[in-house]
Each structure stands twice: as C-alpha cells, then as structure tokens.
Design an enzyme around this catalytic site. Structure first.
Site, PDB file in Angstrom:
ATOM      1  N   PHE A 182       0.827  -1.207   0.000  1.00  0.00           N
ATOM      2  CA  PHE A 182       0.000   0.000   0.000  1.00  0.00           C
ATOM      3  C   PHE A 182       0.860   1.254   0.000  1.00  0.00           C
ATOM      4  O   PHE A 182       0.604   2.203  -0.741  1.00  0.00           O
ATOM      5  CB  PHE A 182      -0.935   0.017   1.213  1.00  0.00           C
ATOM      6  CG  PHE A 182      -1.686   1.318   1.346  1.00  0.00           C
ATOM      7  CD1 PHE A 182      -2.879   1.511   0.675  1.00  0.00           C
ATOM      8  CD2 PHE A 182      -1.176   2.354   2.123  1.00  0.00           C
ATOM      9  CE1 PHE A 182      -3.555   2.726   0.772  1.00  0.00           C
ATOM     10  CE2 PHE A 182      -1.840   3.556   2.228  1.00  0.00           C
ATOM     11  CZ  PHE A 182      -3.038   3.747   1.544  1.00  0.00           C
TER      12      PHE A 182
ATOM     13  N   SER B  84       9.002   3.587   8.818  1.00  0.00           N
ATOM     14  CA  SER B  84       8.921   2.135   8.988  1.00  0.00           C
ATOM     15  C   SER B  84      10.182   1.645   9.694  1.00  0.00           C
ATOM     16  O   SER B  84      11.137   2.394   9.872  1.00  0.00           O
ATOM     17  CB  SER B  84       8.765   1.431   7.638  1.00  0.00           C
ATOM     18  OG  SER B  84       9.962   1.487   6.895  1.00  0.00           O
TER      19      SER B  84
ATOM     20  N   LYS C  53      -0.085  -8.256  10.610  1.00  0.00           N
ATOM     21  CA  LYS C  53      -1.357  -8.600   9.990  1.00  0.00           C
ATOM     22  C   LYS C  53      -1.503 -10.035   9.510  1.00  0.00           C
ATOM     23  O   LYS C  53      -2.545 -10.391   8.967  1.00  0.00           O
ATOM     24  CB  LYS C  53      -1.604  -7.659   8.814  1.00  0.00           C
ATOM     25  CG  LYS C  53      -0.540  -7.703   7.731  1.00  0.00           C
ATOM     26  CD  LYS C  53      -0.774  -6.615   6.677  1.00  0.00           C
ATOM     27  CE  LYS C  53      -0.547  -5.235   7.245  1.00  0.00           C
ATOM     28  NZ  LYS C  53      -0.596  -4.164   6.218  1.00  0.00           N
TER      29      LYS C  53
ATOM     30  N   LEU D 280      -5.688   2.522   8.240  1.00  0.00           N
ATOM     31  CA  LEU D 280      -6.136   1.381   7.451  1.00  0.00           C
ATOM     32  C   LEU D 280      -6.581   0.257   8.377  1.00  0.00           C
ATOM     33  O   LEU D 280      -5.865  -0.116   9.305  1.00  0.00           O
ATOM     34  CB  LEU D 280      -5.015   0.868   6.550  1.00  0.00           C
ATOM     35  CG  LEU D 280      -4.861   1.511   5.173  1.00  0.00           C
ATOM     36  CD1 LEU D 280      -4.623   3.013   5.292  1.00  0.00           C
ATOM     37  CD2 LEU D 280      -3.737   0.853   4.393  1.00  0.00           C
TER      38      LEU D 280
ATOM     39  N   LYS E 132     -11.401  -8.164   8.840  1.00  0.00           N
ATOM     40  CA  LYS E 132     -11.285  -9.037  10.008  1.00  0.00           C
ATOM     41  C   LYS E 132     -11.583  -8.323  11.319  1.00  0.00           C
ATOM     42  O   LYS E 132     -11.717  -8.962  12.369  1.00  0.00           O
ATOM     43  CB  LYS E 132      -9.893  -9.674  10.041  1.00  0.00           C
ATOM     44  CG  LYS E 132      -9.668 -10.619   8.866  1.00  0.00           C
ATOM     45  CD  LYS E 132      -8.231 -11.061   8.733  1.00  0.00           C
ATOM     46  CE  LYS E 132      -8.064 -11.990   7.525  1.00  0.00           C
ATOM     47  NZ  LYS E 132      -8.403 -11.327   6.241  1.00  0.00           N
TER      48      LYS E 132
ATOM     49  N   VAL F 279      -6.388  -7.477  -0.505  1.00  0.00           N
ATOM     50  CA  VAL F 279      -5.802  -6.626  -1.537  1.00  0.00           C
ATOM     51  C   VAL F 279      -5.147  -7.515  -2.589  1.00  0.00           C
ATOM     52  O   VAL F 279      -4.211  -8.259  -2.295  1.00  0.00           O
ATOM     53  CB  VAL F 279      -4.767  -5.649  -0.939  1.00  0.00           C
ATOM     54  CG1 VAL F 279      -4.135  -4.806  -2.050  1.00  0.00           C
ATOM     55  CG2 VAL F 279      -5.437  -4.749   0.091  1.00  0.00           C
TER      56      VAL F 279
ATOM     57  N   GLY G 235      -2.894  -9.128  -5.020  1.00  0.00           N
ATOM     58  CA  GLY G 235      -1.486  -9.042  -5.343  1.00  0.00           C
ATOM     59  C   GLY G 235      -0.590  -8.612  -4.207  1.00  0.00           C
ATOM     60  O   GLY G 235       0.629  -8.602  -4.359  1.00  0.00           O
ATOM     61  N   SER G 236      -1.152  -8.235  -3.049  1.00  0.00           N
ATOM     62  CA  SER G 236      -0.297  -7.812  -1.941  1.00  0.00           C
ATOM     63  C   SER G 236       0.439  -9.008  -1.358  1.00  0.00           C
ATOM     64  O   SER G 236      -0.006 -10.156  -1.469  1.00  0.00           O
ATOM     65  CB  SER G 236      -1.130  -7.120  -0.857  1.00  0.00           C
ATOM     66  OG  SER G 236      -2.068  -8.020  -0.298  1.00  0.00           O
ATOM     67  N   ARG G 237       1.582  -8.732  -0.732  1.00  0.00           N
ATOM     68  CA  ARG G 237       2.403  -9.808  -0.195  1.00  0.00           C
ATOM     69  C   ARG G 237       1.620 -10.634   0.823  1.00  0.00           C
ATOM     70  O   ARG G 237       0.981 -10.099   1.721  1.00  0.00           O
ATOM     71  CB  ARG G 237       3.661  -9.230   0.461  1.00  0.00           C
ATOM     72  CG  ARG G 237       4.697  -8.745  -0.527  1.00  0.00           C
ATOM     73  CD  ARG G 237       5.996  -8.387   0.170  1.00  0.00           C
ATOM     74  NE  ARG G 237       5.844  -7.246   1.063  1.00  0.00           N
ATOM     75  CZ  ARG G 237       6.081  -5.990   0.696  1.00  0.00           C
ATOM     76  NH1 ARG G 237       6.458  -5.714  -0.528  1.00  0.00           N
ATOM     77  NH2 ARG G 237       5.943  -5.014   1.568  1.00  0.00           N
TER      78      ARG G 237
END
Length: 330
Positions: free
Chosen positions: A16, A37, A86, A124, A128, A169, A171-173
């Site tokens: 993202f 990060s 996550k 975000l 869940k 999402v 294609g997200s890892r």
C-alpha cells in the site's frame, strides 16, 4: 486542502505504501512525504525506486516507540497509518507482539499526532475487524475504536481521525493470488475450504478510498469500500486450471466468509454510490447530519459479508488483472 502540506505514511514500505506514495507524488501541492517504517532494507529498496523524487524522506522507526514518532511527526499535516502486524496465524502464536504494534502503537500514534498538531489521520483497517474471531481482527477492532474515540480525546487541538476498511488486496504480499501464482506449475494447490469467499480490492481502489476519506472526513467515520467477492476455489481454477486441489482446512483464526459491516453497525451505517460509511455510535462532534451528508441509512437488518455480496468478480476480470499485474514482481 493539501497546498504546501507534508504527509507521513506509517508502515510505508509495504504494498500500500508504495502505491500511495506514487499517488502522492502526482499532486504538486504536497511538498514532502515521509516514509516511516522499521525495515531498513525495504526503505533502501524503496529509496532506489523513488530516487528521482526530492520530496520523499525516509525515517527509520517503530510505532511502538512514542519518542521516535514525536520526532518523525514534527511539521507533518496528514498521516496515513498502514503499519500493522497482519498475518493471522502469526498473530495467533505471537499475541503479545501483535497487541504491542496494533493497539499500543495506535495509542502512541494518537498521542503523538495530537501533541504535534497533525490535521487529519486515516488509519487502514481490515474486514477481520468486523465481528473478529482471531487476534489480528480483535486488535484491529480495538485500534478502530481508539481512532474513532480519539476525536473527542484531541480536545482543542482539533486533530481528526478516521478509518478505512477493506478486504483482500489483490497481489499484496502474503495474499491468496500471489500464493497460488507462485505454485501454478505444481500439480496440486492447497484449498482451505470449497465454500470460502473473500472480498477483492485492487491497490488502486484502496488508495482512492484513503484519498476520499482524507478529503471527506469529519472525524470518527469508518469508510467501507464496495468491492466484489470471489470464491477462493475460483481463484485457484483461474490461475492453475490443470492443478488438483487438496482440502487442507482453515488456518487458526480464519473465517469461511469475511465481514466488513455487521448487523450491529446497521443503525449507524450510511450508503453511498461507491462505499458505506459507519458513523460513531458515540456522538463525538454533535453533527450527524454533516457526517452523513449525501448518504442513505441502510436497513436495520443490513450486513455486508463476502458471501451475501451482490457484486461478484467474474473469472475473466480476474484473468485480465493477472495478465496486467503478475508479469511484474510482487
């Protein structure tokens, strides 16, 4: 509203963050974007991708560290909060760590944003967080509640907080599409349950939802994007049509179907053309009419789940997305 503004993205080196940063740089009004990060290697790789852009800054830090957040937020006008632990099974086996990041980190960020005079924050969330059965969902529900309530906690500072919530999402890892794609040449694919369904959203749609929230928010809303559902078994058929399927059962903390709005939230949920907006059950700013403008209150028995969805992604749409995106590195 973004004229000469600075923006910070927590967890900004993820899928993202990369997409959102690219969209930020299309806006000439934004003078600076800070990527916050804790992974120096991901920052290094990302800095090479955006080396041509002088407006981008990289800041090593962890949202568990309030002092570091205070330093990073100096002069920041807007925050997009994407940092989280996550992976569902990982959270089940490491609950203390998940709580430290997803809940205590959210508390640190709220305090730091208020003290530093940040104008708006969008956090975000995830499907869940609605009626959670796993620890990750429970921590994100707690996080959502913190950000909603923070609008009264901010007092005279007038820092505003809202949340966006969406599903898988594409294609997200770590998500199902690249998981199957990487196994497409094998004879067998593991399937958790033949009935399992998931919401599907593209990164671009997620990014647009965040921009919409930043511009629309009054403070305390949870924005839920209208997106299609798809059966996991259909994703497997699409990616590897010749592969056999082995039913392996759901992982710890997984649901067969995901939920983004529960019936308990129906009394506070308004529908718009492309999204729903859940208003706070506690009246934070005293103007429900302003917060719900342009929307229609949903039926009292309304819920929004991946199996009762009226919008289903057709296999040819998924195939077109795969052709356009999986030739790239995920």
């Amino acid at each position: 509203m973004f004229k000469n503004s600075s923006l910070l993205i927590t967890g900004g080196t993820g899928s993202f963050g990369n997409e959102f940063l690219a969209s930020c740089l299309l806006n000439d009004d934004i003078k600076k974007v800070v990527i916050f990060s804790r992974d120096e290697m991901k920052q290094w790789e990302m800095s090479k991708r955006f080396s041509h852009e002088p407006r981008v800054r990289f800041f090593i830090g962890d949202i568990r560290d309030k002092d570091r957040l205070m330093r990073a937020l100096d002069g920041i006008d807007y925050v997009v909060h994407a940092a989280a632990l996550k992976i569902v099974p990982t959270a089940e086996y490491n609950p203390f760590e998940c709580i430290k990041t997803n809940i205590l980190g959210a508390m640190n960020l709220i305090d730091a944003c208020i003290d530093k005079g940040v104008k708006r924050l969008v956090a975000l969330s995830t499907d869940k967080a609605s009626s959670p059965i796993n620890l990750y969902g429970a921590t994100k529900l707690a996080s959502d509640k913190l950000f909603v309530a923070a609008n009264s906690y901010s007092g005279q500072h007038d820092t505003r907080f809202s949340v966006v919530r969406y599903g898988n999402v594409m294609g997200s890892r770590g998500s199902v599409i690249p998981f199957f794609w990487n196994m497409r040449d094998q004879k067998e694919l593991p399937i958790t349950d033949l009935a399992m369904t998931r919401f599907m959203i593209t990164l671009d749609q997620g990014v647009k939802l965040v921009w919409n929230a930043l511009e629309d928010m009054h403070g305390g809303e949870i924005y839920v994007k209208k997106i299609p559902s798809m059966k996991v078994i259909d994703i497997a058929h699409n990616i590897a049509p010749m592969a056999q399927h082995k039913i392996v059962g759901i992982r710890p903390g997984e649901k067969i179907h995901e939920q983004m709005i529960g019936i308990e939230d129906a009394a506070f949920t308004y529908e718009y053309d492309d999204f729903y907006k859940i208003l706070p059950s506690i009246n934070l700013r005293g103007d429900i009419e302003l917060m719900s403008r342009g929307g229609k209150l949903v039926d009292k028995n309304f819920s929004y789940t991946s199996d009762n969805n009226t919008d289903w992604m057709q296999p040819k749409v998924l195939a077109a997305w795969i052709k356009a995106n999986l030739s790239k590195e995920i």
